[in-house]
Design an enzyme around this catalytic site. Structure first.
Site, mmCIF file in Angstrom:
data_model
loop_
_atom_site.group_PDB
_atom_site.id
_atom_site.type_symbol
_atom_site.label_atom_id
_atom_site.label_comp_id
_atom_site.label_asym_id
_atom_site.label_seq_id
_atom_site.Cartn_x
_atom_site.Cartn_y
_atom_site.Cartn_z
ATOM 1 N N HIS A 1 -41.096 21.105 40.599
ATOM 2 C CA HIS A 1 -41.391 19.953 41.449
ATOM 3 C C HIS A 1 -42.799 20.011 42.043
ATOM 4 C CE1 HIS A 1 -39.931 16.375 43.621
ATOM 5 N NE2 HIS A 1 -38.902 16.448 42.778
ATOM 6 N N TYR B 1 -35.537 21.949 46.135
ATOM 7 C CA TYR B 1 -36.758 22.165 45.377
ATOM 8 C C TYR B 1 -37.653 23.155 46.119
ATOM 9 C CZ TYR B 1 -35.375 17.912 42.917
ATOM 10 O OH TYR B 1 -34.686 16.964 42.197
#
Length: 451
Positions: free
Chosen positions: A261, A205
């Site tokens: 994210h 992420y």
């Protein structure tokens, strides 16, 4: 006429009347009147005797490395129990205490059928609305009660939610690599397996791990030894390039997803999403943290890219305003955190009125019981959008039988009463949980980045 002849005549008379009630009176120990009542009253109208909760306990295991917590609700009916997922990987030990002490005391003696009443009581009984620890415990209880209800009804849970509206559940899987070309190669492999929806990431992420650069905070010995570093500029530049390469190499038919994210500033997320619009993402996930919800109004004005949000929401009320304002397109609920099947169904039904679809959060740190809960809802709600795919290791399947299965990009459930997943407690004990968690990501200077 002797006594034997009279007995034969009485038996033939009852058979001639087609009276199974009469036969029951002869051979079942019931009076003729009682037997006739059973014959004429359908089974569904007879009702079922109340079943009480006998105990509630936590089962902890980590066969794939992530901490998994399962709630087991045992009942007054011998052999009847239910399982639910209460997994909170990062704070597993505290959830266990909440289940074994608070929930057990709270539930013992209550009627297993009164799910809504028990949910509402547990939700407010601590006065302050439940935080993540109690919410996970409540999620496990709720799923276990639905598991029991399905077993009592002799039906899979999806039947109790309205029955199937699709034959199986389309899923997206995760592809990636440290370069755009590696990500495209990964996508091609999953396309060959039958997946039509694929999430693409470059590195972890926020492109964590995609660069070998040593950040200044590491040089200064600031922060933890295992803390990760995120180069925000590198990430923001890499995502549009990744979409460009994957689209060029994999074609326009494959549906592509991406998860920000919540790791960049809201205005940077908006600008990046605008840049990937030409590559037609199926959705972009979690552009903003829960602390920045008002930015969604600006995002909506800036781009038509579909947005998924909600896995970090802790309270079902957090969905109301964004859904009414249609700030996002996909409901990203973590069913084993939001409170279980009961509240997830309420949010899903609300989404139907605003043309917002479901996309339940289904990572590896959810037990097979939790994934089964997702799947039963997915099969039953009309406004389903997509489900996150999962693959269970041999170790996990040795602990959990009846796991949901994947085939050519579709998930299916075990077609038995309840949620369909059972647990082998002896096997589960072979894989103890830990208390360590590594979710810390920092900027170059060491500032914590919020997920």
């Amino acid at each position: 006429m002797n006594q034997l002849d009279q007995s034969r005549r009485d038996t033939l008379k009852m058979l001639g009347m087609g009276s199974s009630a009469g036969l029951l009176s002869l051979f079942g120990g019931l009076s003729t009147a009682q037997a006739r009542e059973q014959q004429t009253t359908p089974r569904y109208a007879l009702g079922a005797a109340p079943v009480k909760i006998k105990s509630v306990k936590a089962i902890a295991t980590a066969p794939q490395g992530s901490n998994l917590i399962v709630v087991k609700v045992e009942t007054s009916e011998p052999g009847l129990y239910g399982l639910g997922c209460a997994t909170f990987t990062q704070r597993a030990a505290t959830v266990i205490v909440a289940i074994n002490t608070y929930l057990n005391e709270f539930c013992v003696g209550k009627d297993v059928d009164n799910i809504e009443d028990m949910w509402q009581a547990a939700y407010v009984s601590s006065y302050w609305r439940n935080g993540p620890v109690l919410n996970n415990a409540l999620s496990g209880l709720d799923q276990a009660l639905w598991d029991i209800k399905g077993k009592r009804a002799g039906m899979p849970v999806y039947q109790l939610l309205g029955g199937k509206v699709r034959f199986a559940i389309p899923c997206y899987t995760h592809a990636g690599g440290n370069t755009p070309e590696a990500a495209a190669d990964s996508v091609k492999k999953f396309m060959a397996d039958g997946f039509k929806y694929i999430r693409i990431q470059q590195g972890g992420y926020g492109a964590v791990g995609a660069t070998a650069d040593k950040p200044d905070f590491k040089v200064a010995n600031f922060g933890g030894e295992t803390d990760n570093y995120m180069n925000e500029r590198l990430y923001l530049k890499s995502v549009p390039k990744m979409f460009e390469v994957v689209r060029k190499e994999c074609g326009d038919e494959i549906e592509l997803l991406h998860d920000i994210h919540e790791r960049v500033q809201p205005i940077d997320a908006i600008n990046m999403i605008k840049r990937v619009e030409e590559y037609r993402p199926f959705f972009i996930e979690d552009p903003f943290s829960p602390e920045n919800m008002k930015w969604f109004a600006q995002l909506r004005q800036a781009t038509s890219v579909p947005i998924a949000m909600g896995e970090l929401f802790n309270n079902i009320n957090e969905f109301k305003e964004p859904m009414v304002n249609q700030w996002f397109d996909f409901i990203r609920i973590h069913v084993s955190q939001i409170g279980g099947i009961t509240p997830a169904m309420k949010v899903a039904r609300l989404g139907e009125w605003f043309n917002i679809r479901t996309a339940w959060h289904g990572p590896g740190d959810v037990s097979p019981v939790g994934h089964a809960a997702h799947a039963h809802i997915d099969l039953a709600v009309w406004n389903f959008g997509i489900q996150e795919a999962v693959q269970f290791s041999e170790k996990t399947q040795s602990v959990f039988s009846g796991c949901p299965t994947m085939n050519k990009g579709y998930m299916s459930v075990n077609e038995v009463p309840g949620l369909g997943v059972d647990i082998n407690e002896k096997e589960a004990a072979k894989y103890p949980i830990s208390t360590k968690s590594n979710w810390q990501v920092r900027k170059m200077d060491g500032t914590i980045i919020r997920p």
